[in-house]
Design a protein around this motif. Structure first.
Motif, PDB file in Angstrom:
ATOM      1  N   HIS A  40     -33.109  44.496 -37.567  1.00  7.54           N
ATOM      2  CA  HIS A  40     -34.412  44.990 -37.108  1.00  7.54           C
ATOM      3  C   HIS A  40     -34.251  46.312 -36.356  1.00  7.54           C
ATOM      4  O   HIS A  40     -35.012  47.259 -36.580  1.00  7.54           O
ATOM      5  CB  HIS A  40     -35.092  43.967 -36.209  1.00  7.54           C
ATOM      6  N   LEU A  44     -35.631  50.085 -37.437  1.00  6.31           N
ATOM      7  CA  LEU A  44     -36.438  50.866 -36.508  1.00  6.31           C
ATOM      8  C   LEU A  44     -35.789  52.217 -36.215  1.00  6.31           C
ATOM      9  O   LEU A  44     -36.467  53.247 -36.142  1.00  6.31           O
ATOM     10  CB  LEU A  44     -36.649  50.094 -35.214  1.00  6.31           C
ATOM     11  N   PRO A  66     -47.144  53.585 -40.096  1.00  5.31           N
ATOM     12  CA  PRO A  66     -47.057  52.213 -39.603  1.00  5.31           C
ATOM     13  C   PRO A  66     -46.189  51.300 -40.467  1.00  5.31           C
ATOM     14  O   PRO A  66     -45.972  50.146 -40.116  1.00  5.31           O
ATOM     15  CB  PRO A  66     -48.515  51.744 -39.627  1.00  5.31           C
ATOM     16  N   GLN A  69     -42.905  49.592 -38.804  1.00  9.57           N
ATOM     17  CA  GLN A  69     -43.243  48.551 -37.835  1.00  9.57           C
ATOM     18  C   GLN A  69     -43.775  47.312 -38.540  1.00  9.57           C
ATOM     19  O   GLN A  69     -43.477  46.189 -38.129  1.00  9.57           O
ATOM     20  CB  GLN A  69     -44.277  49.067 -36.826  1.00  9.57           C
TER      21      GLN A  69
END
Length: 110
Positions: A40, A44, A66, A69
């Motif tokens: 994760h 990111l 977006p 995310q």
């Protein structure tokens, strides 16, 4: 900031692999959980830190994408479900066999 994130990702991957290579079932489950958290953070970090407004209709300024995310949020939900399933399997094997050591489980199976 990317250097700090890269170090944190490396630490999470190192601890996760170490726990997966152990012979205790609970540590293996926790190691897979740490590996997913490392992934994760990697996603990111690879998306990059972008500054801008929220992607709302009618906003002509630059906006933040977006998609990274949303992908990470979906992955968090899936990894939570998989980790809960692993815990249930580990608990059931402990109830059935009386141990959580992988070598003992292999011997009981044979």
């Amino acid at each position: 900031m990317e250097l700090v994130m890269a170090i944190a990702i490396g630490i999470l991957f190192t601890i996760g692999v170490y726990l997966i290579l152990s012979k205790i079932l609970l540590r293996i489950v926790l190691g897979t959980s740490l590996l997913t958290h490392g992934v994760h953070l990697l996603l990111l970090t690879m998306a990059g830190l972008k500054r801008g407004a929220a992607p709302v209709l009618g906003n002509e300024e630059s906006y933040v994408d977006p998609l990274p995310q949303a992908l990470i949020l979906t992955s968090i939900v899936i990894s939570f479900g998989v980790t809960a399933f692993y815990f249930v399997l580990a608990y059931r094997s402990y109830q059935a066999l009386g141990t959580d050591d992988i070598d003992s489980i292999k011997e009981a199976k044979e």
